[in-house]
Structure formats: C-alpha cells, structure tokens
Design an enzyme around this catalytic site. Structure first.
Site, mmCIF file in Angstrom:
data_model
loop_
_atom_site.group_PDB
_atom_site.id
_atom_site.type_symbol
_atom_site.label_atom_id
_atom_site.label_comp_id
_atom_site.label_asym_id
_atom_site.label_seq_id
_atom_site.Cartn_x
_atom_site.Cartn_y
_atom_site.Cartn_z
ATOM 1 N N HIS A 1 4.222 -5.041 -3.804
ATOM 2 C CA HIS A 1 4.053 -3.609 -4.069
ATOM 3 C C HIS A 1 5.015 -2.783 -3.230
ATOM 4 O O HIS A 1 4.985 -1.559 -3.260
ATOM 5 C CB HIS A 1 2.589 -3.221 -3.758
ATOM 6 C CG HIS A 1 2.168 -1.894 -4.299
ATOM 7 N ND1 HIS A 1 1.878 -0.819 -3.478
ATOM 8 C CD2 HIS A 1 1.976 -1.465 -5.558
ATOM 9 C CE1 HIS A 1 1.509 0.210 -4.210
ATOM 10 N NE2 HIS A 1 1.563 -0.144 -5.483
ATOM 11 N N LYS B 1 8.283 -0.854 -1.961
ATOM 12 C CA LYS B 1 9.250 -0.004 -2.673
ATOM 13 C C LYS B 1 10.399 0.277 -1.706
ATOM 14 O O LYS B 1 10.310 1.184 -0.873
ATOM 15 C CB LYS B 1 8.589 1.304 -3.104
ATOM 16 C CG LYS B 1 7.266 1.097 -3.892
ATOM 17 C CD LYS B 1 6.179 1.907 -3.249
ATOM 18 C CE LYS B 1 4.816 1.724 -3.833
ATOM 19 N NZ LYS B 1 4.593 1.373 -5.153
ATOM 20 N N ASP C 1 -2.784 14.799 14.667
ATOM 21 C CA ASP C 1 -2.426 15.768 15.717
ATOM 22 C C ASP C 1 -0.998 16.287 15.576
ATOM 23 O O ASP C 1 -0.442 16.839 16.533
ATOM 24 C CB ASP C 1 -2.625 15.167 17.111
ATOM 25 C CG ASP C 1 -4.087 14.905 17.429
ATOM 26 O OD1 ASP C 1 -4.950 15.546 16.810
ATOM 27 O OD2 ASP C 1 -4.366 14.054 18.293
ATOM 28 N N HIS D 1 1.386 10.904 -6.015
ATOM 29 C CA HIS D 1 1.456 9.482 -5.666
ATOM 30 C C HIS D 1 1.715 9.268 -4.176
ATOM 31 O O HIS D 1 1.958 8.156 -3.735
ATOM 32 C CB HIS D 1 2.583 8.853 -6.506
ATOM 33 C CG HIS D 1 2.561 7.373 -6.585
ATOM 34 N ND1 HIS D 1 3.614 6.584 -6.166
ATOM 35 C CD2 HIS D 1 1.616 6.517 -7.029
ATOM 36 C CE1 HIS D 1 3.325 5.312 -6.363
ATOM 37 N NE2 HIS D 1 2.123 5.231 -6.882
ATOM 38 N N ASP E 1 23.924 -0.792 1.492
ATOM 39 C CA ASP E 1 24.797 -1.058 2.638
ATOM 40 C C ASP E 1 24.007 -0.924 3.938
ATOM 41 O O ASP E 1 23.118 -1.711 4.210
ATOM 42 C CB ASP E 1 26.032 -0.156 2.614
ATOM 43 C CG ASP E 1 27.008 -0.544 1.510
ATOM 44 O OD1 ASP E 1 26.818 -1.614 0.919
ATOM 45 O OD2 ASP E 1 27.942 0.222 1.249
ATOM 46 N N LYS F 1 1.234 8.888 -0.093
ATOM 47 C CA LYS F 1 0.284 8.285 0.841
ATOM 48 C C LYS F 1 0.713 8.760 2.225
ATOM 49 O O LYS F 1 1.735 8.318 2.757
ATOM 50 C CB LYS F 1 0.334 6.759 0.773
ATOM 51 C CG LYS F 1 0.143 6.188 -0.659
ATOM 52 C CD LYS F 1 1.443 5.824 -1.286
ATOM 53 C CE LYS F 1 1.331 4.960 -2.519
ATOM 54 N NZ LYS F 1 0.641 5.535 -3.640
#
Length: 471
Positions: A390, A392, A224, A217, A397, A219
């Site tokens: 979407h 996450k 470089d 999952h 704190d 991404k």
C-alpha cells in the site's frame, strides 16, 4: 413514434451536456459517452451526481481572508529565513526548472531543520503516533480517510477521550465515504468526552451537492504543533496485517519534526475550516520549531482545486538515472503514461512495484493493461508477493515524493491528498533500501504473462481500460 423521437432527443441532449462540461478532458468525456450508450438514463444520473466538475468551498469573508493570508505570509517568511540560515540555496535542488516549479507549486514552501523517521509497516508507526498523543500537552489533531471501530480504532478512541478529559483541545476529521461504516456510538463517546469531530463531505449531502467523487484521502496527525505524522496508513486492524485476505500489510508512513510540521498543521486547519467553518488563528498552533535536524522537506497539499499532476509529470521527465515507483493502484493520465514511456526509451531505469493480490479486481485489470503497454517500452514491473503493498512512493534520481497519493487519476486530480517531497539523501536512501527489499519480495512481471490471455480476459482488459479514467 413521438415517444421514440422524444427519447432520441433526450439522449442527444444528454450527450451534448457531457460534451459541454468535459470538452477539456477528452478521455473522460469518451468514457462517460460510452456509459451513456450502455445505460442511457442511469448513466446520465451517475454523471450528474458523481462526475460534475468540483465546486469550490464558499469564499472566505474579507476579514477571514485577511487573517488567513497574514498568518500564511508570516509562516512562509519564517520558513524561508530558516532555509536561508541553515542551507545553501544551491543545495535545495540541482535542476533550475524543477526548482522553479516546486517553489511556485504549493503555498507550502521548502522547509529546513527537519528530522524524519520512515516507517515501513503499521505497528511501529501506530505505536509512535499513540505515544506522541499520550505525551501531548496542548492539542491533538487527527485526520484520516478511514477510521474503523475495531481494536486499533478503539485504542485511538480511548486515548483521545482521555486527553480531552485532561483538558486538551482534541479535534478529529474523517471522510464521509472512507469512514462510512464508522458507527454513531463511536463518535458519540468521543463527542461526549469533549472531542470535536467533523465529517468531510458526509455521504448524503455529498450526493445531493454533487461532491460524491471528491474525497479527503489525507492521513494526518499533529501533536502540539511540534510533531507530525502522515503517509499511507489509515486507522484499522487491516493496516496491522490482520486481514486474512491480505495478511502482511506493507506501507510507508512518516514521523516528522521541524518546520514541515507547520504545513501539516496548515492542511489540517484548512480542512477543519472547510468542515466546521471555524478559523483557528491562535499562535499556539504554530509554535517556533526546534531546529533539531538538517533535512529539507516540502509538504505538498493537493486536491481537485490544487492538482499534483504537473508535479508528478515533472518528476518523471526530469529524471536522468532512475524512476522507481511503488503504488497499490496504477491508473495513468495520458501525459504521465507518455512521460514514463519516453523515460524508459531514453535509458532511464524505470521500475514499478504493484500488488500481487488485488483489492479491487476491475482496477487491477486496468492496471495490468498499462503494465502490458509499458513493458514494451522497457519499463520493468514487479508484483509484490509478501502480502499487500500500500506504499505510495516515487523516487526520481535524488528526490523522493511520498504520502497519501496513489499513482492514479483520482489522486492526481480528484482527491484531497497530503504528500512531501524529500530532498535529503538520508531519507531518499532509506526509501531506496525499502524499494530494494520490496523488489526482493516481488516477482517480476514479464511480457509472456499476456501472450496466452483468453478472449474473455482481453475483452475484460479493454473494458477496464476504457473505464479507467473514472477510477
């Protein structure tokens, strides 16, 4: 009569099989036993091919392991020296117990000299990624759960082809289920131009090898070895807000420069080895980073062999002021559920933003069952109204944790994810500002929402909650 006895014995054997393999995870065992009772033979086949315990990748040879460990040890020491030279130890984390957990949690250490840009929507994030790729000089590494053959996907495809034709090393990874609709023609054009492309757990082999439930999952984009991108966005037009069902797409993605890029690179190259068997050890892939920023960042790579459940639990129980969460899916492991309840009952400000429009109805029904239970403990929930959220993000704190992992059991234990823990006040403040804005674009969910549910809605909620450990 004999057939009845044989069927009964077979059913008992199926139950014994599930209990034997799932006794350490009672909640999951109970769900699968329910499935066996509802659909005895088919349920058992589903369990065998979908739910079996994760089987690790083949071990490295002694020579390969020695190379890999030497490179990682050198990188860890390089990052440790940078932290010592550019920060005071006591500024890393004020909670000694949490610091000890974070220091030992991942092979990736806390890193210094980072500069982070936070993106709150797709267009600016994708333009930044494409610009970085266009300016690359040595290599480009791209890894996504979903890649679509649409307008945005074509832009990435054409740019990667151009850079490969210029002589750069271009590598692409995608997930076999997330990108199951990606056509052969798309990949053929890339490979013909010199782009190396690999599929993480292809659909049919994953089914036969009983790995169908374990998806990549992540991404990640690394250019470089000096600039990296990660977060919640996949490659597809819907992430630009062009899906008529969802409209505006609210996400959180990051651009980063500094020592944290080393560990995005490490995550990609580890996955590359898993897919292709190739170990890349050239130092050019791990260049010395310019010390451009002052941020402390810890990249956290997780998967079925490196679960992040303990880290999420610790971020919740150590909070004294706030726990703010944004997530598209909210399916909780019992320990995390109890931790959130306890925090709210102890006076911690616990708030959660979830989508107002679901993309998976059964999952959303299960989510609402957790919402109803936590409302009674004092947790405040908001349903996002502007489009689809979407993002996450967990803010505990003065720390923030964000990346590809959802607040659900699959991300906790079954999927390969890439997240980062942000210690810097500037980044955390920006994520808090985004939370405030999103709360303004949301409608608070009150207990009254559940008071007039029909019998069918209550039954559906119970059924969805029972199945939620499988989501």
């Amino acid at each position: 009569m004999i057939w009845i006895i044989a069927a009964l014995l077979l059913f008992i054997l199926q139950i014994a099989f599930v209990i034997f393999f799932e006794y350490q995870r009672p909640s999951k065992a109970i769900v699968w036993l329910i499935v066996l009772h509802l659909i005895p033979v088919i349920g058992f086949l589903l369990y065998v091919f979908v739910a079996k315990e994760y089987m690790c990748f083949p071990a490295l040879s002694q020579k390969e392991s020695s190379q890999w460990n030497r490179i990682k040890a050198d990188l860890i020491e390089r990052c440790r020296q940078r932290v010592l030279n550019n920060t005071h130890e006591e500024t890393v984390c004020h909670d000694d117990q949490l610091h000890a957990l974070l220091s030992g949690f991942s092979a990736a250490p806390i890193t210094a000299c980072n500069e982070t840009t936070v993106f709150s929507e797709g267009e600016s994030a994708f333009e930044a990624m494409l610009s970085s790729i266009a300016a690359s000089e040595h290599h480009i590494h791209v890894e996504f759960y979903i890649i679509r053959d649409d307008r945005l996907g074509t832009r990435f495809e054409q740019l990667l082809i151009r850079k490969a034709q210029e002589g750069l090393h271009v590598r692409l990874l995608f997930d076999g289920i997330g990108s199951r609709r990606l056509g052969k023609a798309y990949l053929k054009k890339l490979r013909n131009a010199g782009v190396e492309a690999g599929c993480f757990f292809p659909l049919l082999p994953s089914f036969m090898n009983k790995r169908l439930n374990y998806r990549n999952h992540r991404k990640i984009v690394v250019v470089d070895g000096k600039s990296g991108y990660f977060g919640g966005l996949n490659i597809g037009d819907e992430y630009l807000g062009k899906d008529p069902k969802f409209g505006y797409w609210r996400d959180t993605h990051f651009s980063i420069k500094g020592d944290a890029v080393i560990w995005l690179q490490d995550a990609f190259l580890t996955d590359w080895h898993r897919v292709t068997g190739e170990i890349i050890t050239d130092p050019l892939y791990y260049p010395i980073q310019e010390c451009r920023g002052k941020e402390l960042v810890q990249v956290v790579k997780s998967g079925p062999d490196e679960p992040i459940l303990e880290l999420i639990f610790s971020l919740i129980v150590r909070a004294k002021k706030r726990i703010w969460i944004e997530t598209p899916y909210f399916i909780l492991e019992p320990g995390v559920l109890l931790a959130l309840k306890t925090a709210a009952l102890s006076g911690v400000d616990v708030r959660v933003i979830i989508p107002g429009v679901p993309d998976k109805n059964l999952v959303y029904t299960a989510t609402l069952s957790y919402v109803q239970e936590l409302l009674r403990a004092g947790v405040r929930f908001y349903s996002y109204q502007k489009g689809f959220i979407h993002a996450k993000v967990i803010i505990s704190d003065d720390l923030a944790f964000s990346g590809s992992a959802n607040m659900d059991i699959r991300s906790f234990c079954s999927q390969f994810e890439i997240n980062a823990l942000f210690y810097d006040g500037t980044v955390v403040d920006r994520l808090m500002q985004d939370f405030y804005r999103d709360r303004g674009d949301s409608k608070e969910i009150l207990q009254s929402k559940f008071e007039n549910q029909s019998g069918f809605q209550k039954l559906t909620s119970v059924f969805a909650r029972l199945l939620s450990p499988l989501f």
